[in-house]
Design a protein around this motif. Structure first.
Motif, short mmCIF file in Angstrom:
data_model
loop_
_atom_site.label_atom_id
_atom_site.label_comp_id
_atom_site.label_asym_id
_atom_site.label_seq_id
_atom_site.Cartn_x
_atom_site.Cartn_y
_atom_site.Cartn_z
N GLY A 1 -1.54 9.14 1.69
CA GLY A 1 -0.47 8.69 2.58
C GLY A 1 -1.00 8.41 3.97
N GLN A 2 -1.89 9.28 4.45
CA GLN A 2 -2.58 9.01 5.71
C GLN A 2 -3.39 7.73 5.61
OE1 GLN A 2 -6.15 8.69 7.97
NE2 GLN A 2 -6.17 9.42 5.88
N GLY A 3 -4.05 7.53 4.46
CA GLY A 3 -4.81 6.30 4.26
C GLY A 3 -3.93 5.07 4.30
N ALA A 4 -2.70 5.20 3.79
CA ALA A 4 -1.76 4.09 3.85
C ALA A 4 -1.44 3.73 5.30
CB ALA A 4 -0.48 4.44 3.10
N TRP A 5 -1.26 4.75 6.14
CA TRP A 5 -1.03 4.48 7.57
C TRP A 5 -2.23 3.78 8.18
CZ3 TRP A 5 3.61 4.33 9.17
CH2 TRP A 5 4.57 5.25 8.76
N PRO B 1 4.04 5.28 2.64
CA PRO B 1 3.26 6.52 2.77
C PRO B 1 4.09 7.71 2.28
CG PRO B 1 3.35 5.27 4.85
CD PRO B 1 4.41 4.73 3.95
N LEU B 2 3.53 8.50 1.38
CA LEU B 2 4.22 9.63 0.78
C LEU B 2 3.55 10.94 1.21
CD1 LEU B 2 4.46 8.24 -2.88
CD2 LEU B 2 5.95 7.74 -0.94
N SER B 3 4.30 11.77 1.88
CA SER B 3 3.81 13.10 2.29
C SER B 3 2.48 13.01 3.01
CB SER B 3 3.67 14.03 1.07
OG SER B 3 4.88 14.10 0.35
N GLY B 4 2.30 11.97 3.81
CA GLY B 4 1.04 11.77 4.51
C GLY B 4 1.06 12.36 5.90
N TYR B 5 -0.09 12.83 6.35
CA TYR B 5 -0.16 13.37 7.71
C TYR B 5 -0.36 12.23 8.70
CZ TYR B 5 -5.26 13.36 6.81
OH TYR B 5 -6.55 13.03 6.48
N VAL C 1 0.83 -1.20 0.00
CA VAL C 1 0.00 0.00 0.00
C VAL C 1 0.87 1.25 0.00
CG1 VAL C 1 -0.22 -0.09 2.54
CG2 VAL C 1 -1.85 1.24 1.18
N THR C 2 0.52 2.17 -0.90
CA THR C 2 1.17 3.47 -0.94
C THR C 2 0.10 4.52 -1.19
OG1 THR C 2 2.94 4.78 -1.95
CG2 THR C 2 1.66 3.37 -3.42
#
Length: 867
Positions: A431-435, A450-454, A424-425
């Motif tokens: 990115g938050q969704g990946a977390w 996760p890319l640039s996710g909060y 998952v990415t």
């Protein structure tokens, strides 16, 4: 034409659903007349006061195109935003205000209009109140107005939200109001009215002009702009080129003012595109007429190559059609020799993006060799409805489940798909969704990027600017938001390869979020992630999904087949690990261990497991957990739970996937069996806060018992369609809804008209003796007399893990207040039950009378709050 603005006033992150409108202290903005000398208290403005302002804008009707648009750019330059932000950060850039304008109808007779209110959450037209609006500017669901000639006042509540509006520049808010003249009773909803082929959700065609649809499902939104119910009779395709059929076998009724997504199947003879647009005819009747009317729809499906990213459609569990973009493994995919199944690579988009946008679907074009089924889900809406959580995750899993159907329909002969293994990415909100997926489905995740996710919604734009409230009430809200707080759930990420990537100059999601999670991964979960901060890069840049570190990570975890997943079994010699759950019903297993029930909702539950290879002891340290599952292999060791030895027995020795269930009862941990003590009745999809209603299996059933309740039912239906793309069935038959459907129910009732509870449980909330009362095991019976403004919202159980959400008011005023708390914008933190009156409208959370949770036995939890 003049518009009048009154504001700004303080508002916290996602606080608006709780009211917190200071003008309600004066009877609401609707009760005020423009007075440039009048002053109002405001915590944001100089001298703690603010006044009316005035701006000019043209909003005539009718214009030459039978459509009028008013665009407001609202700003408050006299507020010292910079100094507020220096102290309080981004939450200080949020504000609320009201605007008033006039709509002039210059025709001889009454007119029917569709009103779009983008970036607005609440509107009054004359004395009619419409709550929900179009906070994100989706443009999917309009409000139908029937207006007489003359001047009509429009009052609009404006909410400037950092998550949807950003932080760059001055915190202004652009608002768009549009009215359009309407023709027939039933109209197709089109986000772009200038495109005659836009509005029908159709799958792509794969394999050139003589190819076939990637999937069979299609959909169109239909809005009833008349005064009578419209019943769909049939759906047909023209020219004998295509065959169509409705998915629903039941009668489909669209009540006046309602918008419903109409799901149907479609199959066409090749060449599908060679004969021009595909035309669909929807036929319907009304009760007072035997005339069959027709809605004409046209669409032009796109053609894709076999290995190209292509749109597929499928049924969301909520009973409507959704779509995703799927890229099958290419002929050049570097798969491990002999590999029979490749994992799914989930690519979650950021806020405001369609999965079918070129920006998204082409993001991985520079990586054609990945040995994966690359899937770009939508989450149903461009904001993924609830940030890839309950409703969005259900969409992701439905999209994954649709891949085997694609393989079968397209006679695919390449590598198969392993639908249980995901890399998952995602970027930004994705990115938050990946977390979220990493922490809630750890046994499915082979790797994550996760890319640039909060880190969490609470940490992205903190909730510090909410109106001050009793800490007990605040604690309940924070507990309802626990599933969003990934910082507290990172122990579930242990043993999962993780790459983090973030631009160092990101002014949308500060790089601090990734730095924080990187530190917490190591300090809390013992995970050493692969961390890459890209110097000088902003939030988004071309190639964000194909940087050199990311390409290496993806190839390393996909093209080698990735680590094997043990499913629900666990080797006894696996090192120590923990499972953490927020108890929201979405938690999967970690190494086969799954928390099923918490003791106290609104708090974290944890199971920490250690294994002693010398003594073959498996030691479980458990906190705030009432029931959990273990894989059968744990029966091979001596098992201790909180220092108590628990004898284990496999019920079915021949079943290697057999599970063991341990439950806490009367101070003792025991393995449950068929003849053992019963498990708590609140199970599976029923767990969580009011948002657990979103785990419906079928279109929501909205039941009302009076014309007033029907008006609120229409409002709730409109909001569910706007913010979740959901389908709803509105009726007055409570018995049919509870016994003849598989869906969750929303019951809207006034006073004593509330239908009785259908469960066999003695539920703690009831309406009787001219009051609403709650039986609390800690504080006894709490009773609230029926005043006109008393309202409540709470969950009730139904069979088969279904739920009923009750929205109740003593009279219309209380019902309208309670209805604000039905699922709307994500992150508002509504727990299992809330009792309100008019004080909530101006005091926000502090004005609530009672709120809290039900435990596993549907008793009021001890951490609930009563005034």
């Amino acid at each position: 034409m003049s518009w009048y603005i009154l504001g700004p006033f303080q508002i916290g992150t996602r606080e608006a659903v709780w009211g917190a409108d200071p003008l309600e202290l004066f009877g609401g903005f609707r009760a005020l007349e423009y007075d440039p000398e009048a002053t109002f208290k405001s915590s944001l403005a100089f001298n703690a006061t603010t006044t009316w302002s005035r701006t000019s804008i043209e909003f005539p009707y009718p214009p030459p195109t039978q459509q009028a648009t008013a665009e407001l750019d609202v700003d408050f330059p006299d507020v010292e935003w910079d100094s507020l932000q220096d102290v309080y950060g981004w939450p200080a850039l949020q504000w609320q205000a009201w605007a008033r304008g006039t709509l002039n109808v210059r025709l001889q007779g009454a007119i029917t209009l569709a009103l779009q209110t983008e970036h607005v959450i609440e509107v009054w037209v004359d004395d009619q109140h419409y709550y929900g609006g179009d906070f994100y500017g989706y443009g999917k669901v309009a409000t139908t107005l029937h207006l007489e000639p003359g001047s009509h006042r429009i009052d609009v509540r404006l909410i400037r939200d950092v998550r949807s509006e950003g932080t760059v520049g001055r915190p202004s808010l652009g608002v768009m109001l549009r009215v359009q003249a309407l023709g027939p009773l039933l109209n197709a909803v089109k986000a772009d009215t200038s495109n005659p082929h836009q509005g029908v959700l159709m799958p792509d065609i794969v394999g050139g002009d003589y190819g076939q649809f990637t999937s069979s499902y299609a959909s169109v939104k239909l809005r009833n702009d008349g005064h009578e119910d419209a019943t769909i009779v049939s759906l047909e395709a023209t020219h004998n080129q295509c065959e169509t059929e409705l998915v629903s076998k039941d009668s489909i009724v669209v009540i006046p003012g309602q918008t419903r997504p109409l799901a149907f199947r479609v199959a066409c003879i090749s060449p599908i595109t060679g004969r021009g647009a595909t035309t669909i005819l929807v036929k319907y009747t009304t009760p007072d007429s035997h005339i069959t009317r027709t809605v004409y729809l046209s669409t032009w499906p796109l053609t894709r190559e076999r290995h190209e990213a292509q749109k597929i459609t499928f049924m969301h569990p909520g009973g409507m059609v959704s779509y995703a973009v799927l890229r099958p493994p290419s002929a050049n995919a570097h798969c491990t020799p002999g590999m029979k199944k490749a994992p799914v690579m989930l690519v979650l988009h950021g806020a405001g993006l369609e999965a079918d946008d070129e920006k998204v679907r082409k993001a991985l074009d520079d990586l054609p060799d990945l040995c994966a089924w690359v899937l770009f889900p939508t989450g149903v809406t461009t904001w993924s409805s609830d940030d890839w959580h309950t409703w969005g995750l259900a969409d992701v899993e439905a999209a994954i489940a649709a891949i085997p159907t694609w393989i079968e329909n397209n006679e695919w002969e390449g590598v198969g798909v392993d639908t249980d293994r995901w890399l998952v990415t995602g970027h930004s909100n994705g990115g938050q969704g990946a977390w979220y997926i990493v922490t809630h489905r750890p046994d499915n995740v082979v790797a994550a990027a996760p890319l640039s996710g909060y880190s969490s919604i609470q940490n992205y734009v903190p909730y510090t600017m909410w109106r001050p409230s009793d800490p007990g009430k605040v604690a309940v809200i924070q507990g309802a938001l626990l599933s969003y707080q990934h910082e507290l759930l990172l122990e579930n990420a242990k043993d999962i390869p993780i790459l983090q990537q973030h631009g160092s100059e990101d002014d949308n999601v500060p790089v601090y979020h990734s730095r924080l999670l990187n530190w917490l991964l190591e300090s809390a979960a013992g995970v050493a992630s692969d961390y890459h901060e890209m110097p000088g890069r902003p939030h988004w840049w071309s190639g964000v999904f194909v940087t050199e570190p990311l390409k290496h990570f993806l190839r390393s975890n996909l093209n080698t087949g990735g680590p094997e997943i043990e499913g629900e079994s666990i080797p006894i010699n696996r090192r120590d690990f923990a499972v953490v759950s927020a108890g929201n019903g979405d938690m999967g297993s970690k190494n086969g261990v799954k928390i099923l029930q918490l003791k106290a909702p609104g708090r974290l539950g944890k199971v920490h497991i250690t294994h002693d290879p010398l003594t073959q002891a498996c030691v479980f340290e458990v906190s705030n957990v009432a029931v959990f599952h273990l894989p059968a292999q744990f029966a091979e060791c001596s098992l201790y739970v909180n220092s108590q030895e628990v004898p284990l027995e496999i019920v079915t020795q021949s079943d290697e996937s057999a599970e063991l269930t341990l439950a806490y009862e009367n101070g003792t941990w025991t393995q449950t069996t068929a003849d053992g003590f019963p498990l708590p009745p609140r199970q599976g999809r029923q767990q969580g806060t009011i948002d657990s209603l979103l785990r419906t299996r079928g279109a929501f059933q909205i039941v009302h018992a009076s014309p007033t309740a029907r008006k609120i039912a229409l409002q709730v239906s409109r909001n569910l369609c706007q913010y979740f793309g959901a389908d709803t069935i509105i009726s007055s038959d409570h018995s049919h809804a509870t016994t003849s459907t598989t869906a969750n129910i929303i019951t809207i009732a006034l006073g004593q008209e509330l239908p009785k509870d259908e469960s066999s449980l003695d539920l703690p909330i009831s309406v009787e003796n001219n009051r609403i009362q709650i039986r609390d095991i800690t504080n006894g019976l709490q009773a609230y007399p029926m005043t006109p403004d008393l309202g409540a919202i709470w969950l009730r159980p139904l069979p088969d893990e279904r739920l009923e959400l009750v929205i109740w008011g003593a009279e219309e005023k209380g019902l309208e207040i309670a209805a604000r708390l039905a699922p709307l914008v994500t992150g508002s933190g509504v727990p299992d039950f809330v009792i309100v009156n008019h004080k909530m409208l101006f005091q926000g959370l502090e004005g609530v009378l009672a709120l809290g949770y039900f435990d596993g036995w549907w008793n009021v939890s001890r951490n609930s709050y009563f005034t």
